[in-house]
Scaffold this active site. Sequence first.
Site, PDB file in Angstrom:
ATOM      1  N   LYS A   1       0.817  -1.221   0.000  1.00 30.16           N
ATOM      2  CA  LYS A   1       0.000   0.000   0.000  1.00 30.16           C
ATOM      3  C   LYS A   1       0.857   1.282   0.000  1.00 30.16           C
ATOM      4  O   LYS A   1       2.071   1.239   0.257  1.00 30.16           O
ATOM      5  CB  LYS A   1      -0.926  -0.029   1.223  1.00 30.16           C
ATOM      6  CG  LYS A   1      -1.945  -1.173   1.181  1.00 30.16           C
ATOM      7  CD  LYS A   1      -2.913  -1.088   2.362  1.00 30.16           C
ATOM      8  CE  LYS A   1      -3.927  -2.211   2.325  1.00 30.16           C
ATOM      9  NZ  LYS A   1      -4.906  -2.109   3.444  1.00 30.16           N
TER      10      LYS A   1
ATOM     11  N   TYR B   1     -12.601  -1.839  -3.189  1.00 25.86           N
ATOM     12  CA  TYR B   1     -13.093  -1.880  -1.805  1.00 25.86           C
ATOM     13  C   TYR B   1     -14.616  -1.701  -1.726  1.00 25.86           C
ATOM     14  O   TYR B   1     -15.131  -1.299  -0.678  1.00 25.86           O
ATOM     15  CB  TYR B   1     -12.374  -0.826  -0.959  1.00 25.86           C
ATOM     16  CG  TYR B   1     -10.997  -1.278  -0.492  1.00 25.86           C
ATOM     17  CD1 TYR B   1     -10.845  -2.424   0.278  1.00 25.86           C
ATOM     18  CD2 TYR B   1      -9.849  -0.547  -0.816  1.00 25.86           C
ATOM     19  CE1 TYR B   1      -9.594  -2.850   0.712  1.00 25.86           C
ATOM     20  CE2 TYR B   1      -8.590  -0.964  -0.386  1.00 25.86           C
ATOM     21  CZ  TYR B   1      -8.478  -2.114   0.379  1.00 25.86           C
ATOM     22  OH  TYR B   1      -7.236  -2.533   0.814  1.00 25.86           O
TER      23      TYR B   1
ATOM     24  N   PHE C   1     -15.380   4.406   7.101  1.00 23.36           N
ATOM     25  CA  PHE C   1     -14.036   4.772   6.667  1.00 23.36           C
ATOM     26  C   PHE C   1     -13.818   4.603   5.153  1.00 23.36           C
ATOM     27  O   PHE C   1     -12.710   4.797   4.665  1.00 23.36           O
ATOM     28  CB  PHE C   1     -12.989   3.957   7.442  1.00 23.36           C
ATOM     29  CG  PHE C   1     -13.132   2.454   7.328  1.00 23.36           C
ATOM     30  CD1 PHE C   1     -12.632   1.776   6.229  1.00 23.36           C
ATOM     31  CD2 PHE C   1     -13.772   1.727   8.328  1.00 23.36           C
ATOM     32  CE1 PHE C   1     -12.752   0.392   6.122  1.00 23.36           C
ATOM     33  CE2 PHE C   1     -13.904   0.340   8.227  1.00 23.36           C
ATOM     34  CZ  PHE C   1     -13.387  -0.325   7.121  1.00 23.36           C
TER      35      PHE C   1
ATOM     36  N   ARG D   1      -2.073 -14.352   4.698  1.00 20.65           N
ATOM     37  CA  ARG D   1      -2.771 -13.662   5.799  1.00 20.65           C
ATOM     38  C   ARG D   1      -1.946 -13.777   7.091  1.00 20.65           C
ATOM     39  O   ARG D   1      -1.872 -12.839   7.875  1.00 20.65           O
ATOM     40  CB  ARG D   1      -4.168 -14.249   6.014  1.00 20.65           C
ATOM     41  CG  ARG D   1      -5.132 -14.104   4.843  1.00 20.65           C
ATOM     42  CD  ARG D   1      -5.650 -12.732   4.601  1.00 20.65           C
ATOM     43  NE  ARG D   1      -6.443 -12.198   5.679  1.00 20.65           N
ATOM     44  CZ  ARG D   1      -7.103 -11.037   5.611  1.00 20.65           C
ATOM     45  NH1 ARG D   1      -7.053 -10.291   4.502  1.00 20.65           N
ATOM     46  NH2 ARG D   1      -7.775 -10.591   6.629  1.00 20.65           N
TER      47      ARG D   1
ATOM     48  N   THR E   1      -5.378  -6.944  10.893  1.00 20.74           N
ATOM     49  CA  THR E   1      -5.686  -5.656  10.242  1.00 20.74           C
ATOM     50  C   THR E   1      -5.139  -4.483  11.045  1.00 20.74           C
ATOM     51  O   THR E   1      -4.522  -3.563  10.488  1.00 20.74           O
ATOM     52  CB  THR E   1      -7.225  -5.504  10.100  1.00 20.74           C
ATOM     53  OG1 THR E   1      -7.752  -6.674   9.475  1.00 20.74           O
ATOM     54  CG2 THR E   1      -7.576  -4.265   9.286  1.00 20.74           C
TER      55      THR E   1
ATOM     56  N   ARG F   1       2.599  -6.373   9.216  1.00 18.42           N
ATOM     57  CA  ARG F   1       1.878  -5.244   9.807  1.00 18.42           C
ATOM     58  C   ARG F   1       2.442  -4.858  11.175  1.00 18.42           C
ATOM     59  O   ARG F   1       2.508  -3.679  11.508  1.00 18.42           O
ATOM     60  CB  ARG F   1       0.380  -5.559   9.864  1.00 18.42           C
ATOM     61  CG  ARG F   1      -0.260  -5.424   8.475  1.00 18.42           C
ATOM     62  CD  ARG F   1      -1.631  -5.993   8.437  1.00 18.42           C
ATOM     63  NE  ARG F   1      -2.391  -5.591   7.247  1.00 18.42           N
ATOM     64  CZ  ARG F   1      -3.564  -6.108   6.918  1.00 18.42           C
ATOM     65  NH1 ARG F   1      -4.117  -7.031   7.660  1.00 18.42           N
ATOM     66  NH2 ARG F   1      -4.187  -5.684   5.822  1.00 18.42           N
TER      67      ARG F   1
ATOM     68  N   ASN G   1      -1.952   0.237   6.769  1.00 15.62           N
ATOM     69  CA  ASN G   1      -1.403  -0.999   7.330  1.00 15.62           C
ATOM     70  C   ASN G   1      -0.552  -1.786   6.327  1.00 15.62           C
ATOM     71  O   ASN G   1      -0.435  -3.003   6.412  1.00 15.62           O
ATOM     72  CB  ASN G   1      -2.510  -1.843   7.970  1.00 15.62           C
ATOM     73  CG  ASN G   1      -3.591  -2.220   6.979  1.00 15.62           C
ATOM     74  OD1 ASN G   1      -3.475  -1.932   5.796  1.00 15.62           O
ATOM     75  ND2 ASN G   1      -4.635  -2.873   7.448  1.00 15.62           N
TER      76      ASN G   1
ATOM     77  N   HIS H   1      -2.242  -5.455   1.570  1.00 12.44           N
ATOM     78  CA  HIS H   1      -3.530  -6.136   1.398  1.00 12.44           C
ATOM     79  C   HIS H   1      -3.250  -7.572   0.986  1.00 12.44           C
ATOM     80  O   HIS H   1      -2.313  -7.817   0.227  1.00 12.44           O
ATOM     81  CB  HIS H   1      -4.363  -5.467   0.291  1.00 12.44           C
ATOM     82  CG  HIS H   1      -5.491  -6.344  -0.200  1.00 12.44           C
ATOM     83  ND1 HIS H   1      -6.709  -6.394   0.428  1.00 12.44           N
ATOM     84  CD2 HIS H   1      -5.549  -7.252  -1.218  1.00 12.44           C
ATOM     85  CE1 HIS H   1      -7.486  -7.285  -0.195  1.00 12.44           C
ATOM     86  NE2 HIS H   1      -6.801  -7.815  -1.198  1.00 12.44           N
TER      87      HIS H   1
ATOM     88  N   GLU I   1      -9.614 -10.813  -7.710  1.00 10.01           N
ATOM     89  CA  GLU I   1      -8.688  -9.680  -7.546  1.00 10.01           C
ATOM     90  C   GLU I   1      -7.510  -9.788  -8.523  1.00 10.01           C
ATOM     91  O   GLU I   1      -7.076  -8.786  -9.100  1.00 10.01           O
ATOM     92  CB  GLU I   1      -8.217  -9.617  -6.087  1.00 10.01           C
ATOM     93  CG  GLU I   1      -9.357  -9.231  -5.141  1.00 10.01           C
ATOM     94  CD  GLU I   1      -9.001  -9.338  -3.658  1.00 10.01           C
ATOM     95  OE1 GLU I   1      -7.876  -9.749  -3.313  1.00 10.01           O
ATOM     96  OE2 GLU I   1      -9.870  -8.993  -2.831  1.00 10.01           O
TER      97      GLU I   1
HETATM   98  P1  GDP Z   1      -7.920  -6.734   5.847  1.00 11.18           P
HETATM   99  O1  GDP Z   1      -8.551  -7.868   5.082  1.00 11.18           O
HETATM  100  O2  GDP Z   1      -7.078  -7.202   7.017  1.00 11.18           O
HETATM  101  O3  GDP Z   1      -7.158  -5.769   4.958  1.00 11.18           O
HETATM  102  O4  GDP Z   1      -9.103  -5.901   6.541  1.00 11.18           O
HETATM  103  P2  GDP Z   1     -10.561  -5.430   6.034  1.00 11.18           P
HETATM  104  O5  GDP Z   1     -10.971  -6.169   4.792  1.00 11.18           O
HETATM  105  O6  GDP Z   1     -11.471  -5.489   7.225  1.00 11.18           O
HETATM  106  O7  GDP Z   1     -10.373  -3.878   5.692  1.00 11.18           O
HETATM  107  C1  GDP Z   1      -9.823  -3.466   4.479  1.00 11.18           C
HETATM  108  C2  GDP Z   1      -8.902  -2.281   4.734  1.00 11.18           C
HETATM  109  O8  GDP Z   1      -9.676  -1.179   5.209  1.00 11.18           O
HETATM  110  C3  GDP Z   1      -7.858  -2.506   5.841  1.00 11.18           C
HETATM  111  O9  GDP Z   1      -6.725  -3.209   5.401  1.00 11.18           O
HETATM  112  C4  GDP Z   1      -7.529  -1.080   6.236  1.00 11.18           C
HETATM  113  O10 GDP Z   1      -6.642  -0.453   5.296  1.00 11.18           O
HETATM  114  C5  GDP Z   1      -8.908  -0.419   6.136  1.00 11.18           C
HETATM  115  N1  GDP Z   1      -9.607  -0.424   7.433  1.00 11.18           N
HETATM  116  C6  GDP Z   1     -10.122  -1.506   8.089  1.00 11.18           C
HETATM  117  N2  GDP Z   1     -10.710  -1.149   9.244  1.00 11.18           N
HETATM  118  C7  GDP Z   1     -10.572   0.209   9.317  1.00 11.18           C
HETATM  119  C8  GDP Z   1     -10.998   1.194  10.281  1.00 11.18           C
HETATM  120  O11 GDP Z   1     -11.612   0.879  11.295  1.00 11.18           O
HETATM  121  N3  GDP Z   1     -10.669   2.502   9.998  1.00 11.18           N
HETATM  122  C9  GDP Z   1      -9.999   2.862   8.860  1.00 11.18           C
HETATM  123  N4  GDP Z   1      -9.721   4.166   8.668  1.00 11.18           N
HETATM  124  N5  GDP Z   1      -9.602   1.968   7.934  1.00 11.18           N
HETATM  125  C10 GDP Z   1      -9.877   0.666   8.164  1.00 11.18           C
END
Ligand code: GDP
Length: 140
Positions: free
Chosen positions: A11, A51, A59, A87, A93, A104, A114, A117, A128
């Site tokens: 990222k 997304y 967010f 993962r 996350t 991370r 973070n 992805h 994807e």
């Molecule tokens: P991942 O699969 O671990 O990447 O997590 P998710 O699919 O739940 O979320 C996708 C992405 O959204 C994350 O990698 C973060 O960059 C972002 N994200 C997730 N939760 C939050 C949050 O609570 N606040 C903000 N600002 N970004 C978030």
Amino acid sequence: MAQQRTFSIIKPDATRRNLTGAINAKIEASGLRIIAQKRIHMTEDQAGSFYAVHKERPFYGELVEFMTSGPVVVQVLEGEDAVAAYRGVMGATNPADADEGTIRKEFAESIEANSVHGSDSLENAEIEIKHFFTEDEIVG
Ligand code: GDP
């Protein structure tokens, strides 16, 4: 366990801090192979559709803004049980919850910025990968 392919993004927070090589070193040390890779600057449309599952989350707007704030490196990773394996290499996350030694834990700045992805299922990995790579860009 079978050989699988998964999709990864390094990222903008990580490319900005010149961490592409450090992250790739962790990926390769885990045994996963980087079988395709390119550096791109996502458009708002690309990030928004990537997304789309998070569209209703508070967010979402910030996330699209962040993912288009600088270049990213999109990758295809291959290996044993690659989806779950990556993962594990990525960590949770929220970096505050991530295990020691994960990407991370070591590199992420925040729950949003973070650093990486990784696909959350084999089905999503296929979707994807197709979104960002043609078959002839994946040489194995
Ligand atoms: P991942 O699969 O671990 O990447 O997590 P998710 O699919 O739940 O979320 C996708 C992405 O959204 C994350 O990698 C973060 O960059 C972002 N994200 C997730 N939760 C939050 C949050 O609570 N606040 C903000 N600002 N970004 C978030």
